[in-house]
Design a protein around this motif. Sequence first.
Motif, PDB file in Angstrom:
ATOM      1  N   ALA A  29      -0.987 -11.987  12.286  1.00  0.00           N
ATOM      2  CA  ALA A  29      -2.573 -12.132  12.340  1.00  0.00           C
ATOM      3  C   ALA A  29      -2.872 -12.985  11.105  1.00  0.00           C
ATOM      4  CB  ALA A  29      -3.018 -11.040  12.256  1.00  0.00           C
ATOM      5  N   PRO A  30      -3.915 -14.048  11.347  1.00  0.00           N
ATOM      6  CA  PRO A  30      -4.219 -14.779   9.962  1.00  0.00           C
ATOM      7  C   PRO A  30      -5.077 -13.805   9.064  1.00  0.00           C
ATOM      8  CG  PRO A  30      -5.489 -15.577  12.100  1.00  0.00           C
ATOM      9  CD  PRO A  30      -4.274 -14.529  12.568  1.00  0.00           C
ATOM     10  N   GLU A  31      -5.584 -12.791   9.818  1.00  0.00           N
ATOM     11  CA  GLU A  31      -6.576 -11.804   8.705  1.00  0.00           C
ATOM     12  C   GLU A  31      -5.794 -10.361   8.434  1.00  0.00           C
ATOM     13  OE1 GLU A  31      -6.879 -12.259  12.054  1.00  0.00           O
ATOM     14  OE2 GLU A  31      -7.263 -10.412  13.103  1.00  0.00           O
ATOM     15  N   THR A  32      -6.074 -10.502   7.309  1.00  0.00           N
ATOM     16  CA  THR A  32      -5.386  -8.774   6.814  1.00  0.00           C
ATOM     17  C   THR A  32      -6.471  -7.691   6.703  1.00  0.00           C
ATOM     18  OG1 THR A  32      -5.706  -9.360   4.469  1.00  0.00           O
ATOM     19  CG2 THR A  32      -3.911 -10.285   5.146  1.00  0.00           C
ATOM     20  N   VAL A  33      -5.985  -6.691   6.791  1.00  0.00           N
ATOM     21  CA  VAL A  33      -6.574  -5.419   6.568  1.00  0.00           C
ATOM     22  C   VAL A  33      -5.900  -4.667   5.666  1.00  0.00           C
ATOM     23  CG1 VAL A  33      -7.674  -5.408   9.090  1.00  0.00           C
ATOM     24  CG2 VAL A  33      -5.172  -4.443   8.752  1.00  0.00           C
ATOM     25  N   GLU A  34      -6.745  -3.550   4.881  1.00  0.00           N
ATOM     26  CA  GLU A  34      -6.293  -2.779   4.128  1.00  0.00           C
ATOM     27  C   GLU A  34      -6.086  -1.335   4.722  1.00  0.00           C
ATOM     28  OE1 GLU A  34      -7.140  -3.075  -0.604  1.00  0.00           O
ATOM     29  OE2 GLU A  34      -8.811  -2.015   0.715  1.00  0.00           O
ATOM     30  N   GLY A  35      -4.957  -0.804   4.364  1.00  0.00           N
ATOM     31  CA  GLY A  35      -4.910   0.704   4.926  1.00  0.00           C
ATOM     32  C   GLY A  35      -3.928   1.436   4.164  1.00  0.00           C
ATOM     33  N   GLU A  36      -4.062   2.681   4.003  1.00  0.00           N
ATOM     34  CA  GLU A  36      -3.267   3.596   3.205  1.00  0.00           C
ATOM     35  C   GLU A  36      -1.933   3.681   3.857  1.00  0.00           C
ATOM     36  OE1 GLU A  36      -5.724   7.327   2.505  1.00  0.00           O
ATOM     37  OE2 GLU A  36      -3.771   8.368   1.948  1.00  0.00           O
ATOM     38  N   GLU A  37      -1.080   3.742   2.673  1.00  0.00           N
ATOM     39  CA  GLU A  37       0.346   3.956   2.857  1.00  0.00           C
ATOM     40  C   GLU A  37       1.055   4.865   2.300  1.00  0.00           C
ATOM     41  OE1 GLU A  37       2.624   0.082   3.526  1.00  0.00           O
ATOM     42  OE2 GLU A  37       0.862  -0.842   4.145  1.00  0.00           O
ATOM     43  N   GLY A  38       2.185   5.452   2.635  1.00  0.00           N
ATOM     44  CA  GLY A  38       3.075   6.463   1.704  1.00  0.00           C
ATOM     45  C   GLY A  38       4.445   5.963   2.119  1.00  0.00           C
ATOM     46  N   CYS A  39       5.445   6.709   1.605  1.00  0.00           N
ATOM     47  CA  CYS A  39       6.864   6.209   1.869  1.00  0.00           C
ATOM     48  C   CYS A  39       7.743   7.329   1.535  1.00  0.00           C
ATOM     49  CB  CYS A  39       7.189   4.962   1.005  1.00  0.00           C
ATOM     50  SG  CYS A  39       8.796   4.452   1.240  1.00  0.00           S
ATOM     51  N   LEU A  40       8.692   7.685   2.296  1.00  0.00           N
ATOM     52  CA  LEU A  40       9.464   8.893   2.216  1.00  0.00           C
ATOM     53  C   LEU A  40      10.306   8.762   0.827  1.00  0.00           C
ATOM     54  CD1 LEU A  40      10.525   9.729   5.887  1.00  0.00           C
ATOM     55  CD2 LEU A  40       8.940  10.797   4.414  1.00  0.00           C
ATOM     56  N   SER A  41      10.499   7.337   0.588  1.00  0.00           N
ATOM     57  CA  SER A  41      11.452   7.252  -0.486  1.00  0.00           C
ATOM     58  C   SER A  41      10.836   7.352  -1.799  1.00  0.00           C
ATOM     59  CB  SER A  41      12.215   5.717  -0.328  1.00  0.00           C
ATOM     60  OG  SER A  41      13.018   5.992   0.494  1.00  0.00           O
ATOM     61  N   ILE A  42       9.329   7.391  -1.683  1.00  0.00           N
ATOM     62  CA  ILE A  42       8.556   7.425  -2.796  1.00  0.00           C
ATOM     63  C   ILE A  42       7.513   8.473  -2.732  1.00  0.00           C
ATOM     64  CG2 ILE A  42       6.816   6.279  -4.485  1.00  0.00           C
ATOM     65  CD1 ILE A  42       7.582   3.630  -2.885  1.00  0.00           C
ATOM     66  N   PRO A  43       7.941   9.783  -2.728  1.00  0.00           N
ATOM     67  CA  PRO A  43       7.489  11.136  -2.671  1.00  0.00           C
ATOM     68  C   PRO A  43       6.290  11.322  -3.603  1.00  0.00           C
ATOM     69  CG  PRO A  43       9.522  11.760  -3.484  1.00  0.00           C
ATOM     70  CD  PRO A  43       9.571  10.084  -3.245  1.00  0.00           C
ATOM     71  N   GLY A  44       5.185  11.578  -3.529  1.00  0.00           N
ATOM     72  CA  GLY A  44       4.063  12.127  -4.255  1.00  0.00           C
ATOM     73  C   GLY A  44       3.037  10.840  -4.616  1.00  0.00           C
ATOM     74  N   TRP A  45       3.103   9.847  -3.986  1.00  0.00           N
ATOM     75  CA  TRP A  45       2.407   8.603  -4.063  1.00  0.00           C
ATOM     76  C   TRP A  45       1.652   8.094  -2.788  1.00  0.00           C
ATOM     77  CZ3 TRP A  45       1.230   7.065  -8.828  1.00  0.00           C
ATOM     78  CH2 TRP A  45       1.822   7.348  -9.972  1.00  0.00           C
ATOM     79  N   ARG A  46       0.579   7.725  -2.807  1.00  0.00           N
ATOM     80  CA  ARG A  46      -0.004   6.854  -1.784  1.00  0.00           C
ATOM     81  C   ARG A  46      -0.666   5.863  -2.231  1.00  0.00           C
ATOM     82  NH1 ARG A  46       0.865   8.767   3.142  1.00  0.00           N
ATOM     83  NH2 ARG A  46      -1.323   8.112   4.133  1.00  0.00           N
ATOM     84  N   GLY A  47      -0.976   4.678  -1.460  1.00  0.00           N
ATOM     85  CA  GLY A  47      -1.555   3.739  -1.977  1.00  0.00           C
ATOM     86  C   GLY A  47      -2.101   2.655  -0.830  1.00  0.00           C
ATOM     87  N   LEU A  48      -3.106   1.781  -1.141  1.00  0.00           N
ATOM     88  CA  LEU A  48      -3.824   1.068  -0.352  1.00  0.00           C
ATOM     89  C   LEU A  48      -3.172  -0.630  -0.249  1.00  0.00           C
ATOM     90  CD1 LEU A  48      -7.634   1.699  -0.773  1.00  0.00           C
ATOM     91  CD2 LEU A  48      -6.413   1.938   1.326  1.00  0.00           C
ATOM     92  N   VAL A  49      -2.788  -0.967   0.826  1.00  0.00           N
ATOM     93  CA  VAL A  49      -2.003  -1.992   1.034  1.00  0.00           C
ATOM     94  C   VAL A  49      -2.797  -3.114   1.948  1.00  0.00           C
ATOM     95  CG1 VAL A  49       0.274  -3.273   1.387  1.00  0.00           C
ATOM     96  CG2 VAL A  49       0.075  -0.812   0.591  1.00  0.00           C
ATOM     97  N   SER A  50      -2.910  -4.141   1.970  1.00  0.00           N
ATOM     98  CA  SER A  50      -3.313  -5.164   2.446  1.00  0.00           C
ATOM     99  C   SER A  50      -2.131  -5.734   3.271  1.00  0.00           C
ATOM    100  CB  SER A  50      -4.235  -6.492   1.801  1.00  0.00           C
ATOM    101  OG  SER A  50      -5.426  -6.165   1.808  1.00  0.00           O
ATOM    102  N   ARG A  51      -2.377  -5.972   4.719  1.00  0.00           N
ATOM    103  CA  ARG A  51      -1.244  -6.510   5.574  1.00  0.00           C
ATOM    104  C   ARG A  51      -2.200  -7.303   6.526  1.00  0.00           C
ATOM    105  NH1 ARG A  51       3.755  -4.538   4.326  1.00  0.00           N
ATOM    106  NH2 ARG A  51       3.964  -2.534   3.247  1.00  0.00           N
ATOM    107  N   PRO A  52      -1.142  -8.220   7.164  1.00  0.00           N
ATOM    108  CA  PRO A  52      -2.061  -8.834   8.587  1.00  0.00           C
ATOM    109  C   PRO A  52      -2.257  -7.877   9.693  1.00  0.00           C
ATOM    110  CG  PRO A  52       0.050 -10.110   7.787  1.00  0.00           C
ATOM    111  CD  PRO A  52      -0.087  -9.058   6.857  1.00  0.00           C
ATOM    112  N   ALA A  53      -3.414  -7.834  10.299  1.00  0.00           N
ATOM    113  CA  ALA A  53      -3.872  -6.795  11.118  1.00  0.00           C
ATOM    114  C   ALA A  53      -2.948  -6.702  12.377  1.00  0.00           C
ATOM    115  CB  ALA A  53      -5.147  -7.503  11.769  1.00  0.00           C
ATOM    116  N   TRP A  54      -2.364  -7.794  12.873  1.00  0.00           N
ATOM    117  CA  TRP A  54      -1.226  -7.555  13.951  1.00  0.00           C
ATOM    118  C   TRP A  54      -0.082  -8.598  13.731  1.00  0.00           C
ATOM    119  CZ3 TRP A  54      -0.295 -12.317  16.159  1.00  0.00           C
ATOM    120  CH2 TRP A  54      -1.217 -13.176  16.426  1.00  0.00           C
ATOM    121  N   VAL A  55       1.086  -8.116  14.329  1.00  0.00           N
ATOM    122  CA  VAL A  55       2.205  -8.917  14.239  1.00  0.00           C
ATOM    123  C   VAL A  55       3.030  -8.743  15.501  1.00  0.00           C
ATOM    124  CG1 VAL A  55       2.746  -8.716  11.845  1.00  0.00           C
ATOM    125  CG2 VAL A  55       3.486  -6.938  13.271  1.00  0.00           C
TER     126      VAL A  55
END
Length: 186
Positions: free
Chosen positions: A93-119
């Motif tokens: 997608a040309p447009e990005t959206v921000e959303g919350e992410e976590g990662c099993l390899s980075i326990p204890g943290w969450r973050g807001l990441v901008s990524r293309p809305a669809w792929v």
Amino acid sequence: MPIRELVLVNDPRLRAQAAPVEQFSAELARLAQDMLDTMHAHHGVGLAGPQIGVMRRIFVAHIPAPESEEEEPLHPRAGETFVFVNPQITRRAPETVEGEEGCLSIPGWRGLVSRPAWVEVAAHTTGGEAFSLTADGLLARIIQHEMDHLDGILYPDHITERDKLWPIETEGEPPPVELPTKPPAV
Ligand SMILES: [Zn+2]
């Protein structure tokens, strides 16, 4: 169906490039099943090869289905199991959206990441069959997060503002996580 040990942040394997899968074999199907079992054991929605120390271009994804009929599904494809071998993003997608992410390899943290809305992704099954898939919403986010793992990229690499990465309550201290000093090249 053994559950594999997770590779955690600050392990150099999470920063290495994974190699293409060359053998489509029963062993590859068993690896995908181990990855799904490991992901489910840790209540994750996606898991890439390097996260269990397998430096190959494979990842799995599964968004949990609603537990009751009243509950709204998190995504139209919730409940489906996905395995992607040698995936490539063919359109985004040309447009990005921000959303919350976590990662099993980075326990204890969450973050807001901008990524293309669809792929749109082209990949292979563990049997070597080619397929393509267009995903939006949470599934698009998972696919992009997992594909980053195959190139040694972790989600905090996309975050430049400290307040967009925060610790959550977990057992023990969350591991230290570095933010990039400058925005990553897109
Ligand atoms: Zn991850």
